[in-house]
Design an enzyme around this catalytic site. Structure first.
Site, PDB file in Angstrom:
ATOM      1  N   GLY A  14       1.053  -1.377  -0.198  1.00 54.61           N
ATOM      2  CA  GLY A  14      -0.393  -0.074   0.127  1.00 54.61           C
ATOM      3  C   GLY A  14       1.071   1.266   0.112  1.00 54.61           C
ATOM      4  O   GLY A  14       0.526   2.406   0.881  1.00 54.61           O
ATOM      5  N   SER A  15       2.051   1.506  -0.541  1.00 58.85           N
ATOM      6  CA  SER A  15       2.859   2.556  -0.643  1.00 58.85           C
ATOM      7  C   SER A  15       2.056   3.243  -1.834  1.00 58.85           C
ATOM      8  O   SER A  15       2.187   4.292  -0.851  1.00 58.85           O
ATOM      9  CB  SER A  15       4.343   2.311  -1.482  1.00 58.85           C
ATOM     10  OG  SER A  15       4.152   2.182  -2.290  1.00 58.85           O
ATOM     11  N   ASN A  16       1.519   3.101  -2.452  1.00 60.30           N
ATOM     12  CA  ASN A  16       0.610   4.162  -3.798  1.00 60.30           C
ATOM     13  C   ASN A  16      -0.409   4.413  -2.716  1.00 60.30           C
ATOM     14  O   ASN A  16      -0.780   5.186  -2.599  1.00 60.30           O
ATOM     15  CB  ASN A  16       0.520   4.108  -4.826  1.00 60.30           C
ATOM     16  CG  ASN A  16       1.249   4.032  -5.923  1.00 60.30           C
ATOM     17  OD1 ASN A  16       2.250   4.598  -6.544  1.00 60.30           O
ATOM     18  ND2 ASN A  16       2.145   2.276  -6.270  1.00 60.30           N
ATOM     19  N   ASN A 109      -6.574   2.687 -12.352  1.00 62.92           N
ATOM     20  CA  ASN A 109      -5.864   2.055 -11.741  1.00 62.92           C
ATOM     21  C   ASN A 109      -4.106   2.237 -12.104  1.00 62.92           C
ATOM     22  O   ASN A 109      -3.927   3.348 -13.086  1.00 62.92           O
ATOM     23  CB  ASN A 109      -5.548   0.134 -12.565  1.00 62.92           C
ATOM     24  CG  ASN A 109      -4.320  -0.617 -12.663  1.00 62.92           C
ATOM     25  OD1 ASN A 109      -5.039  -0.653 -10.955  1.00 62.92           O
ATOM     26  ND2 ASN A 109      -4.330  -1.415 -13.099  1.00 62.92           N
ATOM     27  N   HIS A 111      -0.635   0.799 -13.584  1.00 65.25           N
ATOM     28  CA  HIS A 111       0.253   0.216 -13.301  1.00 65.25           C
ATOM     29  C   HIS A 111       1.317   0.019 -14.123  1.00 65.25           C
ATOM     30  O   HIS A 111       2.220   1.434 -14.379  1.00 65.25           O
ATOM     31  CB  HIS A 111      -0.345  -0.459 -14.407  1.00 65.25           C
ATOM     32  CG  HIS A 111       0.635  -1.795 -15.484  1.00 65.25           C
ATOM     33  ND1 HIS A 111       0.371  -2.974 -14.650  1.00 65.25           N
ATOM     34  CD2 HIS A 111       0.924  -2.031 -16.507  1.00 65.25           C
ATOM     35  CE1 HIS A 111       0.864  -4.038 -15.586  1.00 65.25           C
ATOM     36  NE2 HIS A 111       1.899  -3.669 -16.207  1.00 65.25           N
ATOM     37  N   ASP A 152      -5.955  -4.205 -17.177  1.00 64.11           N
ATOM     38  CA  ASP A 152      -4.980  -3.469 -17.989  1.00 64.11           C
ATOM     39  C   ASP A 152      -4.989  -2.734 -19.280  1.00 64.11           C
ATOM     40  O   ASP A 152      -4.454  -2.201 -19.796  1.00 64.11           O
ATOM     41  CB  ASP A 152      -3.561  -3.685 -17.805  1.00 64.11           C
ATOM     42  CG  ASP A 152      -2.887  -4.103 -16.121  1.00 64.11           C
ATOM     43  OD1 ASP A 152      -1.900  -5.534 -16.231  1.00 64.11           O
ATOM     44  OD2 ASP A 152      -4.101  -2.945 -15.070  1.00 64.11           O
ATOM     45  N   GLU A 181       5.519   6.157  -9.288  1.00 60.50           N
ATOM     46  CA  GLU A 181       4.502   6.117  -9.672  1.00 60.50           C
ATOM     47  C   GLU A 181       3.163   7.337  -8.325  1.00 60.50           C
ATOM     48  O   GLU A 181       2.745   8.203  -8.092  1.00 60.50           O
ATOM     49  CB  GLU A 181       4.022   4.618  -8.928  1.00 60.50           C
ATOM     50  CG  GLU A 181       4.336   3.036  -9.474  1.00 60.50           C
ATOM     51  CD  GLU A 181       4.387   1.967  -9.134  1.00 60.50           C
ATOM     52  OE1 GLU A 181       3.241   1.678  -8.357  1.00 60.50           O
ATOM     53  OE2 GLU A 181       5.207   1.513  -9.222  1.00 60.50           O
TER      54      GLU A 181
HETATM   55  C1  GRF Z   1       2.535  -0.760  -7.845  1.00 63.05           C
HETATM   56  O1  GRF Z   1       3.854  -1.236  -8.386  1.00 63.05           O
HETATM   57  C2  GRF Z   1       1.291  -1.202  -8.239  1.00 63.05           C
HETATM   58  O2  GRF Z   1       1.664  -0.314  -9.652  1.00 63.05           O
HETATM   59  C3  GRF Z   1       1.602  -2.154  -8.645  1.00 63.05           C
HETATM   60  O3  GRF Z   1       1.224  -3.282  -7.402  1.00 63.05           O
HETATM   61  C4  GRF Z   1       2.137  -2.126  -6.791  1.00 63.05           C
HETATM   62  C5  GRF Z   1       1.378  -2.031  -5.736  1.00 63.05           C
HETATM   63  O4  GRF Z   1       2.684  -1.579  -4.399  1.00 63.05           O
HETATM   64  N1  GRF Z   1      -0.129  -2.230  -9.206  1.00 63.05           N
HETATM   65  P1  GRF Z   1       1.768  -0.748  -3.693  1.00 63.05           P
HETATM   66  O5  GRF Z   1       1.375  -1.745  -3.046  1.00 63.05           O
HETATM   67  O6  GRF Z   1       1.264   0.649  -3.615  1.00 63.05           O
HETATM   68  O7  GRF Z   1       3.252  -0.601  -2.753  1.00 63.05           O
END
Ligand code: GRF
Length: 196
Positions: A14-16, A109, A111, A152, A181
């Site tokens: 969940g870093s995003n 999403n 990717h 995707d 990202e």
């Molecule tokens: C990211 O590389 C995203 O692009 C892909 O899965 C990964 C998730 O990383 N869909 P995080 O859980 O957000 O750290």
């Protein structure tokens, strides 16, 4: 009008998701995250949600007879959290069609590659970066796109490029892409919300 609602779907670290939380807290995203949906129970994304005071709901596909029933369970939670925008931030399974149809045009999403290449079923995690390196690509990057019924394949919203460097491994490339990202996703979210 009023404050916009974001619901995030995640499956792992969940870093995003954290990047979105941080952007909301820094007021660079004018919205609130009303909940996290995940298909895993013990993941860091849930800790990130609770640290940020965001409710999370674990919805396991294995508990439902088919994709439609799984989708109905997700739709029930979304009725409660009323998203203006749904963000898949590292969500590793297919969103059921009854969900993507109901929220068409409001699910995005991220990717970790330059779609349409290196996307689709089976292209996730290090597999993506390994394929990019094995193909001898000089650059890679990340893509934010609308989610439709296929993996995707939805319309691309924005992309960010990174160089492939000599000696790159899937891990070093993944790290370089992930950093971008964390910049791209919050930017796209704010752009989309300001147009809603
Ligand atoms: C990211 O590389 C995203 O692009 C892909 O899965 C990964 C998730 O990383 N869909 P995080 O859980 O957000 O750290």
């Amino acid at each position: 009008l009023g404050v916009k609602n974001i619901v995030v779907f995640a499956s792992g670290s969940g870093s995003n998701f954290q990047a979105i939380i941080d952007a909301v807290e820094a007021n660079s995203i004018d919205a609130r995250i009303t909940g996290l949906i995940t298909n895993n129970s013990n993941i860091q994304a849930i800790d990130r949600a609770s640290n940020a005071g965001i409710p999370s709901r674990v919805i396991l596909p294995s508990q439902y007879s088919d994709s439609t029933a799984f989708g109905l369970a997700i739709l029930d939670v979304l009725e409660e959290w009323k998203p203006d925008l749904i963000v898949l931030a590292g969500y590793m399974i297919k969103v059921p069609t009854n969900v993507t149809r109901r929220y068409r045009g409001r699910i995005i999403n991220i990717h970790p590659a330059l779609l349409p290449k290196y996307g689709g079923k089976g292209y996730y995690g290090e597999r993506v970066h390994r394929a990019v390196l094995e193909a001898g690509e000089q650059e890679s990057g990340c893509t934010v796109h609308y989610v439709d019924e296929d993996y995707d394949r939805g319309p691309i919203i924005d992309q960010k490029k990174v160089p492939v460097l000599p000696g790159d491994t899937p891990q070093t490339l993944a790290e370089r892409v992930l950093h971008e990202e964390h910049q791209l996703l919050p930017q796209v979210i704010q752009q989309l919300l300001s147009k809603l």
